[in-house]
Design a protein around this motif. Sequence first.
Motif, PDB file in Angstrom:
ATOM      1  N   PHE A   1      -5.680  12.726 -11.977  1.00  0.00           N
ATOM      2  CA  PHE A   1      -5.099  13.476 -12.494  1.00  0.00           C
ATOM      3  C   PHE A   1      -4.530  12.113 -13.626  1.00  0.00           C
ATOM      4  CE2 PHE A   1      -0.587  15.441 -13.879  1.00  0.00           C
ATOM      5  CZ  PHE A   1      -1.482  16.531 -14.309  1.00  0.00           C
ATOM      6  N   LYS A   2      -3.219  11.664 -13.612  1.00  0.00           N
ATOM      7  CA  LYS A   2      -2.974  10.590 -14.732  1.00  0.00           C
ATOM      8  C   LYS A   2      -3.943   9.682 -15.781  1.00  0.00           C
ATOM      9  CE  LYS A   2      -0.942   8.699 -11.196  1.00  0.00           C
ATOM     10  NZ  LYS A   2       0.245   7.710 -10.041  1.00  0.00           N
TER      11      LYS A   2
ATOM     12  N   ASP B   1      -3.979   2.962 -10.001  1.00  0.00           N
ATOM     13  CA  ASP B   1      -3.933   3.440 -11.071  1.00  0.00           C
ATOM     14  C   ASP B   1      -4.724   2.983 -12.195  1.00  0.00           C
ATOM     15  OD1 ASP B   1      -2.314   6.179 -10.632  1.00  0.00           O
ATOM     16  OD2 ASP B   1      -0.300   4.175 -10.097  1.00  0.00           O
ATOM     17  N   SER B   2      -4.491   1.808 -12.210  1.00  0.00           N
ATOM     18  CA  SER B   2      -5.537   0.981 -13.409  1.00  0.00           C
ATOM     19  C   SER B   2      -7.089   1.096 -12.893  1.00  0.00           C
ATOM     20  CB  SER B   2      -5.330  -0.521 -13.247  1.00  0.00           C
ATOM     21  OG  SER B   2      -3.649  -0.543 -13.739  1.00  0.00           O
ATOM     22  N   TYR B   3      -7.855   1.319 -11.461  1.00  0.00           N
ATOM     23  CA  TYR B   3      -8.659   1.962 -11.540  1.00  0.00           C
ATOM     24  C   TYR B   3      -8.734   3.005 -12.015  1.00  0.00           C
ATOM     25  CZ  TYR B   3     -12.739   3.809  -8.383  1.00  0.00           C
ATOM     26  OH  TYR B   3     -13.826   3.631  -7.907  1.00  0.00           O
ATOM     27  N   TYR B   4      -9.060   4.291 -11.676  1.00  0.00           N
ATOM     28  CA  TYR B   4      -8.933   5.771 -12.573  1.00  0.00           C
ATOM     29  C   TYR B   4      -8.769   5.107 -14.200  1.00  0.00           C
ATOM     30  CZ  TYR B   4      -9.574   7.249  -8.119  1.00  0.00           C
ATOM     31  OH  TYR B   4     -10.025   7.495  -7.031  1.00  0.00           O
TER      32      TYR B   4
ATOM     33  N   LEU C   1       0.670  -1.693  -0.324  1.00  0.00           N
ATOM     34  CA  LEU C   1      -0.241  -0.020   0.204  1.00  0.00           C
ATOM     35  C   LEU C   1       0.507   1.474   0.006  1.00  0.00           C
ATOM     36  CD1 LEU C   1      -2.494  -1.404   3.016  1.00  0.00           C
ATOM     37  CD2 LEU C   1      -2.892  -0.799   0.399  1.00  0.00           C
ATOM     38  N   GLU C   2       2.314   1.254   0.223  1.00  0.00           N
ATOM     39  CA  GLU C   2       2.917   2.358   0.841  1.00  0.00           C
ATOM     40  C   GLU C   2       3.585   3.545  -0.620  1.00  0.00           C
ATOM     41  OE1 GLU C   2       6.317   1.189   2.494  1.00  0.00           O
ATOM     42  OE2 GLU C   2       5.140   1.546   4.461  1.00  0.00           O
ATOM     43  N   GLN C   3       3.399   2.293  -1.912  1.00  0.00           N
ATOM     44  CA  GLN C   3       3.636   2.994  -3.183  1.00  0.00           C
ATOM     45  C   GLN C   3       2.034   3.630  -4.006  1.00  0.00           C
ATOM     46  OE1 GLN C   3       7.786   1.748  -4.859  1.00  0.00           O
ATOM     47  NE2 GLN C   3       7.071   2.534  -7.106  1.00  0.00           N
ATOM     48  N   SER C   4       1.438   2.773  -3.628  1.00  0.00           N
ATOM     49  CA  SER C   4       0.457   3.241  -4.195  1.00  0.00           C
ATOM     50  C   SER C   4      -0.415   4.292  -4.863  1.00  0.00           C
ATOM     51  CB  SER C   4      -1.125   2.138  -3.731  1.00  0.00           C
ATOM     52  OG  SER C   4      -1.189   2.593  -2.544  1.00  0.00           O
ATOM     53  N   SER C   5      -0.784   5.158  -5.456  1.00  0.00           N
ATOM     54  CA  SER C   5      -1.480   6.130  -6.067  1.00  0.00           C
ATOM     55  C   SER C   5      -2.341   6.723  -5.723  1.00  0.00           C
ATOM     56  CB  SER C   5      -1.597   6.640  -7.562  1.00  0.00           C
ATOM     57  OG  SER C   5      -0.261   5.965  -8.098  1.00  0.00           O
ATOM     58  N   SER C   6      -3.141   8.095  -5.360  1.00  0.00           N
ATOM     59  CA  SER C   6      -4.045   8.067  -4.116  1.00  0.00           C
ATOM     60  C   SER C   6      -4.859   8.380  -5.150  1.00  0.00           C
ATOM     61  CB  SER C   6      -3.748   9.427  -3.031  1.00  0.00           C
ATOM     62  OG  SER C   6      -3.293  10.891  -4.428  1.00  0.00           O
ATOM     63  N   ALA C   7      -6.270   8.833  -4.457  1.00  0.00           N
ATOM     64  CA  ALA C   7      -7.153   8.733  -5.610  1.00  0.00           C
ATOM     65  C   ALA C   7      -7.013   9.950  -6.426  1.00  0.00           C
ATOM     66  CB  ALA C   7      -8.078   9.307  -4.830  1.00  0.00           C
ATOM     67  N   ARG C   8      -6.390  11.336  -5.848  1.00  0.00           N
ATOM     68  CA  ARG C   8      -6.371  12.619  -6.729  1.00  0.00           C
ATOM     69  C   ARG C   8      -5.255  12.597  -7.675  1.00  0.00           C
ATOM     70  NH1 ARG C   8      -5.868  17.177  -2.498  1.00  0.00           N
ATOM     71  NH2 ARG C   8      -5.731  16.068  -1.015  1.00  0.00           N
TER      72      ARG C   8
ATOM     73  N   HIS D   1       5.795  20.688 -16.235  1.00  0.00           N
ATOM     74  CA  HIS D   1       4.737  21.257 -15.513  1.00  0.00           C
ATOM     75  C   HIS D   1       4.755  20.793 -14.125  1.00  0.00           C
ATOM     76  CE1 HIS D   1       2.760  20.559 -20.086  1.00  0.00           C
ATOM     77  NE2 HIS D   1       3.425  19.744 -19.785  1.00  0.00           N
ATOM     78  N   ALA D   2       4.728  22.306 -13.543  1.00  0.00           N
ATOM     79  CA  ALA D   2       4.485  22.120 -12.000  1.00  0.00           C
ATOM     80  C   ALA D   2       2.777  22.286 -11.523  1.00  0.00           C
ATOM     81  CB  ALA D   2       5.092  22.954 -11.254  1.00  0.00           C
ATOM     82  N   VAL D   3       2.925  20.437 -11.248  1.00  0.00           N
ATOM     83  CA  VAL D   3       1.043  20.284 -10.935  1.00  0.00           C
ATOM     84  C   VAL D   3       0.576  20.491  -9.113  1.00  0.00           C
ATOM     85  CG1 VAL D   3      -0.703  18.702 -11.365  1.00  0.00           C
ATOM     86  CG2 VAL D   3       1.088  19.063 -12.763  1.00  0.00           C
ATOM     87  N   ARG D   4      -0.229  21.210  -9.015  1.00  0.00           N
ATOM     88  CA  ARG D   4      -0.787  21.478  -7.810  1.00  0.00           C
ATOM     89  C   ARG D   4      -2.366  21.176  -7.626  1.00  0.00           C
ATOM     90  NH1 ARG D   4      -2.024  26.869  -5.181  1.00  0.00           N
ATOM     91  NH2 ARG D   4      -1.221  25.587  -3.235  1.00  0.00           N
ATOM     92  N   LEU D   5      -2.390  20.030  -6.465  1.00  0.00           N
ATOM     93  CA  LEU D   5      -3.302  19.291  -6.558  1.00  0.00           C
ATOM     94  C   LEU D   5      -4.300  19.804  -5.327  1.00  0.00           C
ATOM     95  CD1 LEU D   5      -2.787  15.677  -8.040  1.00  0.00           C
ATOM     96  CD2 LEU D   5      -3.931  17.954  -9.060  1.00  0.00           C
ATOM     97  N   SER D   6      -3.795  20.551  -4.995  1.00  0.00           N
ATOM     98  CA  SER D   6      -4.415  21.252  -3.399  1.00  0.00           C
ATOM     99  C   SER D   6      -5.981  21.286  -4.007  1.00  0.00           C
ATOM    100  CB  SER D   6      -3.626  22.325  -3.088  1.00  0.00           C
ATOM    101  OG  SER D   6      -2.990  21.013  -2.705  1.00  0.00           O
TER     102      SER D   6
END
Length: 394
Positions: free
Chosen positions: A83-84, A104-107, A72-79, A248-253
């Motif tokens: 984005f990806k 990532d596969s889910y999204y 679970l540690e390296q898995s992506s977050s929803a946000r 590209h600097a990307v802010r997902l906040s």
Amino acid sequence: MNKNILSPEVQSFIRQHAHENASGIALKKSPFGQVSSSELAQQINGWQKVSTKIPEWLERSKVLYFPEKLNLEQSSSARTGKFKASLLSPNSNVLDLTGGFGVDSYYFAKQANKVLHCEINRELSQIVAYNLGELGLNNIQFHAGDGIALLISSHERYDYIYADPSRRVKNQKVFRLEDCEPNILASQSLFFQHSDILVTKLAPLLDISGALHVLPNVKDVYVISIENDCKELLFVQEKSFQGIPTIHAVRLSTEVPQLFSFNYVQEKEAAPVFGEPTNFLYDPDVAITKAGAFKSIATVFHLQKLHQHSHLYTSYDLIREFPGRIFRIHRVVSFSVFKKNVDITKANIISKNFPLKVEDLRKKFKIKEGGEDYLYFTTLFDDRHVVVYGKRVF
């Protein structure tokens, strides 16, 4: 995968203890004959991780199965996953080469026509196949095996190949590209035989310039942050691309991702104006500083830079679109004056391009953490040390 964990009574236990310390659960005797206390602790730890990273998975009240903590540690977050997925063309065919926990596969599956999730850990592959099926996705196929070996033995082509190589090898974290598993540098020609576009997620601590020297045909680099914390680097390679990569600097906040795009030629040629603090102080998001847009950010937003190495900016008028924190300046005093008359006992302290660290300043001047006031200890373009008093606007 112990399917007894999916039983209603075990799931009820997990939900009842979902907010407890998983380590404490592991030390107690399990109330279930076919599910150990360590397995219960693993599920509770997983529930807690997912509730933070991908809360929508739990909102559906589905019965999910959580793998070991390391998975679970390296898995992506929803946000970051969303984005990806937004970078993919609709109805595309995607190979997730190192699928892991499947976030990532889910999204990707919500955007693409078909996704192939490869995972060398067979038990993890089984868990992900179960979970994503439970979440209602039917356009994902699963391969429990080595994704690179699959490509070697296949003639299939994909619109995208996505790789998230493991940054933990033999229980130690690694940061260099060639140390990750699999070694994607060694398989570049193989990847381009099966796809014209490669997308690779890499460690936030990786040196971007170094990666650009060894990865061919890089068209875009995305530096992704959430709440001023750099989460991921994405390198997008296109087989036919020979130009200058766009960073590209990307802010997902924010609700809508905030992007600042530039290239290193523009950054090298940018000539910012230097000046003293005026009405507003701008502290760029970590995505900006990690990307290296130190001068470009000033010229694009028409800001004055305080010092070549301070990476703080100022303006008379408020620039709301600035990607970072913005403060209204109340006053600026020289550090020598500040030392003689410290008139504040509680504030948020930031030290940038300054001889003393935050902890040293707090100890020396007995200033407690917190409150609405901010103190920026920094250096101006003429090498004067100053303290900027301000309150946050955004």
